[in-house]
Design a protein around this motif. Structure first.
Motif, PDB file in Angstrom:
ATOM      1  N   ARG A 137      -6.906  35.824  -5.081  1.00 46.12           N
ATOM      2  CA  ARG A 137      -7.501  36.009  -6.322  1.00 46.12           C
ATOM      3  C   ARG A 137      -6.724  35.704  -7.581  1.00 46.12           C
ATOM      4  O   ARG A 137      -5.688  36.720  -7.780  1.00 46.12           O
ATOM      5  CB  ARG A 137      -8.185  37.597  -6.417  1.00 46.12           C
ATOM      6  CG  ARG A 137      -8.963  37.617  -5.286  1.00 46.12           C
ATOM      7  CD  ARG A 137      -9.694  39.095  -5.115  1.00 46.12           C
ATOM      8  NE  ARG A 137     -10.392  39.124  -3.644  1.00 46.12           N
ATOM      9  CZ  ARG A 137     -10.765  40.201  -3.180  1.00 46.12           C
ATOM     10  NH1 ARG A 137     -11.250  41.324  -3.830  1.00 46.12           N
ATOM     11  NH2 ARG A 137     -11.316  40.304  -1.787  1.00 46.12           N
ATOM     12  N   ASP A 138      -6.948  34.626  -8.312  1.00 47.77           N
ATOM     13  CA  ASP A 138      -5.708  34.438  -9.200  1.00 47.77           C
ATOM     14  C   ASP A 138      -6.205  34.964 -10.627  1.00 47.77           C
ATOM     15  O   ASP A 138      -7.120  35.674 -10.711  1.00 47.77           O
ATOM     16  CB  ASP A 138      -6.009  32.709  -9.430  1.00 47.77           C
ATOM     17  CG  ASP A 138      -7.302  32.148  -9.586  1.00 47.77           C
ATOM     18  OD1 ASP A 138      -8.119  33.065 -10.324  1.00 47.77           O
ATOM     19  OD2 ASP A 138      -7.505  30.999  -9.670  1.00 47.77           O
ATOM     20  N   ALA A 139      -5.463  34.618 -11.561  1.00 45.53           N
ATOM     21  CA  ALA A 139      -5.468  35.148 -12.898  1.00 45.53           C
ATOM     22  C   ALA A 139      -6.968  34.792 -13.587  1.00 45.53           C
ATOM     23  O   ALA A 139      -7.315  35.699 -14.405  1.00 45.53           O
ATOM     24  CB  ALA A 139      -4.303  34.576 -13.949  1.00 45.53           C
ATOM     25  N   GLU A 140      -7.464  33.737 -13.157  1.00 44.72           N
ATOM     26  CA  GLU A 140      -8.664  33.335 -13.865  1.00 44.72           C
ATOM     27  C   GLU A 140      -9.684  34.373 -13.438  1.00 44.72           C
ATOM     28  O   GLU A 140     -10.547  34.889 -14.116  1.00 44.72           O
ATOM     29  CB  GLU A 140      -9.110  31.888 -13.798  1.00 44.72           C
ATOM     30  CG  GLU A 140     -10.082  31.446 -14.822  1.00 44.72           C
ATOM     31  CD  GLU A 140     -10.834  30.152 -14.330  1.00 44.72           C
ATOM     32  OE1 GLU A 140     -10.406  29.309 -13.884  1.00 44.72           O
ATOM     33  OE2 GLU A 140     -11.780  30.204 -14.650  1.00 44.72           O
ATOM     34  N   HIS A 141      -9.628  34.608 -12.078  1.00 46.97           N
ATOM     35  CA  HIS A 141     -10.564  35.601 -11.549  1.00 46.97           C
ATOM     36  C   HIS A 141     -10.545  36.868 -12.298  1.00 46.97           C
ATOM     37  O   HIS A 141     -11.276  37.418 -12.611  1.00 46.97           O
ATOM     38  CB  HIS A 141     -10.375  35.735 -10.009  1.00 46.97           C
ATOM     39  CG  HIS A 141     -11.241  36.579  -9.393  1.00 46.97           C
ATOM     40  ND1 HIS A 141     -11.528  36.542  -8.068  1.00 46.97           N
ATOM     41  CD2 HIS A 141     -11.804  37.796  -9.772  1.00 46.97           C
ATOM     42  CE1 HIS A 141     -12.436  37.352  -7.650  1.00 46.97           C
ATOM     43  NE2 HIS A 141     -12.589  38.302  -8.587  1.00 46.97           N
ATOM     44  N   PHE A 142      -9.371  37.332 -12.465  1.00 50.44           N
ATOM     45  CA  PHE A 142      -9.264  38.606 -13.226  1.00 50.44           C
ATOM     46  C   PHE A 142      -9.608  38.539 -14.673  1.00 50.44           C
ATOM     47  O   PHE A 142     -10.013  39.622 -15.093  1.00 50.44           O
ATOM     48  CB  PHE A 142      -7.664  39.213 -13.061  1.00 50.44           C
ATOM     49  CG  PHE A 142      -7.306  39.803 -11.621  1.00 50.44           C
ATOM     50  CD1 PHE A 142      -7.701  41.141 -11.480  1.00 50.44           C
ATOM     51  CD2 PHE A 142      -6.644  38.897 -10.554  1.00 50.44           C
ATOM     52  CE1 PHE A 142      -7.705  41.743  -9.997  1.00 50.44           C
ATOM     53  CE2 PHE A 142      -6.759  39.649  -9.207  1.00 50.44           C
ATOM     54  CZ  PHE A 142      -6.913  41.066  -9.078  1.00 50.44           C
ATOM     55  N   ALA A 143      -9.413  37.326 -15.142  1.00 51.09           N
ATOM     56  CA  ALA A 143     -10.104  37.369 -16.615  1.00 51.09           C
ATOM     57  C   ALA A 143     -11.297  37.476 -16.580  1.00 51.09           C
ATOM     58  O   ALA A 143     -11.618  38.162 -17.567  1.00 51.09           O
ATOM     59  CB  ALA A 143      -9.513  35.997 -17.237  1.00 51.09           C
ATOM     60  N   HIS A 144     -12.093  37.246 -15.729  1.00 50.62           N
ATOM     61  CA  HIS A 144     -13.495  37.371 -15.672  1.00 50.62           C
ATOM     62  C   HIS A 144     -13.985  38.790 -15.025  1.00 50.62           C
ATOM     63  O   HIS A 144     -15.033  39.377 -15.414  1.00 50.62           O
ATOM     64  CB  HIS A 144     -14.400  36.244 -14.742  1.00 50.62           C
ATOM     65  CG  HIS A 144     -14.280  34.995 -15.389  1.00 50.62           C
ATOM     66  ND1 HIS A 144     -15.279  34.766 -16.436  1.00 50.62           N
ATOM     67  CD2 HIS A 144     -13.453  33.934 -15.254  1.00 50.62           C
ATOM     68  CE1 HIS A 144     -15.154  33.563 -16.898  1.00 50.62           C
ATOM     69  NE2 HIS A 144     -14.239  32.884 -16.197  1.00 50.62           N
ATOM     70  N   GLN A 145     -13.119  39.467 -14.084  1.00 50.31           N
ATOM     71  CA  GLN A 145     -13.469  40.594 -13.351  1.00 50.31           C
ATOM     72  C   GLN A 145     -12.147  41.341 -13.384  1.00 50.31           C
ATOM     73  O   GLN A 145     -11.479  41.154 -12.350  1.00 50.31           O
ATOM     74  CB  GLN A 145     -14.124  40.115 -12.049  1.00 50.31           C
ATOM     75  CG  GLN A 145     -15.242  41.262 -11.773  1.00 50.31           C
ATOM     76  CD  GLN A 145     -14.685  42.527 -11.504  1.00 50.31           C
ATOM     77  OE1 GLN A 145     -13.473  42.879 -11.495  1.00 50.31           O
ATOM     78  NE2 GLN A 145     -15.810  43.616 -11.439  1.00 50.31           N
ATOM     79  N   PRO A 146     -11.837  42.410 -14.050  1.00 55.47           N
ATOM     80  CA  PRO A 146     -10.503  42.860 -14.046  1.00 55.47           C
ATOM     81  C   PRO A 146     -10.219  43.674 -12.990  1.00 55.47           C
ATOM     82  O   PRO A 146      -9.049  43.890 -12.511  1.00 55.47           O
ATOM     83  CB  PRO A 146     -10.552  43.829 -15.388  1.00 55.47           C
ATOM     84  CG  PRO A 146     -11.940  43.828 -15.694  1.00 55.47           C
ATOM     85  CD  PRO A 146     -12.687  42.783 -15.168  1.00 55.47           C
ATOM     86  N   PHE A 147     -11.068  43.968 -12.067  1.00 55.93           N
ATOM     87  CA  PHE A 147     -10.815  44.658 -10.718  1.00 55.93           C
ATOM     88  C   PHE A 147     -10.516  43.826  -9.383  1.00 55.93           C
ATOM     89  O   PHE A 147     -10.371  44.186  -8.264  1.00 55.93           O
ATOM     90  CB  PHE A 147     -11.904  45.602 -10.460  1.00 55.93           C
ATOM     91  CG  PHE A 147     -11.948  46.631 -11.709  1.00 55.93           C
ATOM     92  CD1 PHE A 147     -10.978  47.608 -11.987  1.00 55.93           C
ATOM     93  CD2 PHE A 147     -13.117  46.677 -12.446  1.00 55.93           C
ATOM     94  CE1 PHE A 147     -11.245  48.637 -12.760  1.00 55.93           C
ATOM     95  CE2 PHE A 147     -12.940  47.663 -13.444  1.00 55.93           C
ATOM     96  CZ  PHE A 147     -12.260  48.558 -13.705  1.00 55.93           C
ATOM     97  N   GLY A 148     -10.744  42.449  -9.876  1.00 54.42           N
ATOM     98  CA  GLY A 148     -10.621  41.432  -8.750  1.00 54.42           C
ATOM     99  C   GLY A 148     -11.915  41.394  -7.928  1.00 54.42           C
ATOM    100  O   GLY A 148     -11.740  40.822  -6.782  1.00 54.42           O
ATOM    101  N   GLN A 149     -12.912  42.010  -8.331  1.00 54.11           N
ATOM    102  CA  GLN A 149     -14.105  41.860  -7.561  1.00 54.11           C
ATOM    103  C   GLN A 149     -15.163  40.876  -8.064  1.00 54.11           C
ATOM    104  O   GLN A 149     -14.810  39.838  -8.701  1.00 54.11           O
ATOM    105  CB  GLN A 149     -14.624  43.280  -7.759  1.00 54.11           C
ATOM    106  CG  GLN A 149     -13.813  44.529  -7.120  1.00 54.11           C
ATOM    107  CD  GLN A 149     -14.636  45.488  -6.684  1.00 54.11           C
ATOM    108  OE1 GLN A 149     -15.217  46.104  -7.364  1.00 54.11           O
ATOM    109  NE2 GLN A 149     -14.338  46.074  -5.557  1.00 54.11           N
ATOM    110  N   VAL A 150     -16.180  40.884  -7.180  1.00 50.70           N
ATOM    111  CA  VAL A 150     -17.365  40.079  -7.826  1.00 50.70           C
ATOM    112  C   VAL A 150     -18.835  41.157  -7.953  1.00 50.70           C
ATOM    113  O   VAL A 150     -18.611  42.081  -7.374  1.00 50.70           O
ATOM    114  CB  VAL A 150     -17.752  38.970  -6.807  1.00 50.70           C
ATOM    115  CG1 VAL A 150     -16.618  37.906  -6.762  1.00 50.70           C
ATOM    116  CG2 VAL A 150     -18.444  39.577  -5.324  1.00 50.70           C
TER     117      VAL A 150
END
Lengths: 212, 212
Positions: free
Chosen positions: A46-59
């Motif tokens: 889970r990269d930085a862009e993922h965390f930028a969209h979802q701060p807990f690294g989830q979906v």
């Protein structure tokens, strides 16, 4: 009309399939008949862009034009504001949907999801904290039972509140936690018999299976 | 302008004082400068009318004209729509407040409140389920830490999302759960130093003490 894009994982293990929270969003989109695309992000990294969209690294998260929204509850409210198949337009009706949506996610799931963590982990040790947690869930289900025995849906017509509550309760049902709450179980059966849920679930299963 | 009426218990035991959820509503009302009255219902006997307003037999609920709203999250959103001291008016700003409000109540509190049940009950038995629960909270705090180290408030200006998140985290802090998360602790300190919180807390303490 902007493109709606639902982002979920590319793959998940067998166990959570059919229960990943993108199903709440898929279900709402199907109920509303809103066109959407599904985008995937890696489950394993889970990269930085993922965390930028979802701060807990989830979906999941949902992209609507230049707005990106995380938290299934917030996404459901956003979609509710786009379709009156998901939320009525009068102030009282909207208010009832909102309170029941929060009830599902903050009063019921706050008890049920931690409870399911214990059941899932095969933990059978009765400790004082565990007894508190069991009593917490039992109290919540006990209050939901007469309400769901009386009503078809929580806030008048079917709404995003039912999507949240039914999805929360079906995880309890999966771990056999509704055995003494038949009205809760019937409600889950009633909600998950809706063609939009059936399609949403099948689409989620197909999506994850494609990456096996 | 209709009268806003906040309903809470007439009395609660010492332990929860200062932490009863009506504080979230008091805090928001004070931030917005909205006039309101406080109404009490018995803590010891909860009648049918209580359950008609709050189906789990809890508090608070808010009456706004002919609309009665339960769930602190729903009440915060309702008040947010009445005052831009609580929620911005542009779509992107509102969307950010909503996602962080749900994050507080469905991603963080779902881990923290069950965790606090175990700590409160003095339960020190390490079982597999307990380890899952501890790891659940630790993961959530771990993701909040860099965010709160960078931002004064969650979604631009102070909002109802901060009322919810700060109230959720200060219960963790009460049970010494933020010792290794200084940015979370500083955020709680920053939020609870606001005059509106100080007044809301003092008013709640006075309210419950009056019934002793």
């Amino acid at each position: 009309m902007t493109d709606l894009i639902l982002t979920t994982f590319d793959w998940v293990p067998e166990m959570p399939r059919g229960y990943v929270r993108d199903i709440r969003v898929r279900w709402a989109l199907e109920e509303a008949g809103l066109p959407y695309r599904v985008n995937s992000v890696p489950f394993r990294t889970r990269d930085a862009e993922h965390f930028a969209h979802q701060p807990f690294g989830q979906v999941p998260w949902l992209t609507d034009g230049d707005i990106s929204i995380f938290e299934s509850g917030a996404i459901l409210l956003h979609l509710g504001s786009r379709s009156n198949a998901l939320m009525p337009t009068d102030p009282r009706g909207r208010s009832e949907v909102m309170e029941w949506l929060f009830a599902a996610l903050n009063s019921v799931e706050m008890a049920s999801l931690p409870w399911s963590l214990f059941v899932f982990s095969g933990d059978t040790t009765e400790t004082p904290g565990r007894e508190h947690l069991n009593a917490f869930l039992k109290a919540r289900l006990g209050h939901m039972e007469p309400i769901l025995a009386e009503r078809q849906w929580l806030a008048g017509p079917f709404s995003v509140a039912d999507i949240a509550m039914a999805d929360v309760l079906r995880l309890v049902d999966r771990f056999d936690g509704l055995a003494t709450h038949p009205a809760c179980r019937d409600y889950v059966a009633r909600a998950t018999a809706r063609p939009s849920f059936v399609k949403a679930r099948a689409d989620q299963m197909t999506h994850f299976a494609a990456a096996d």
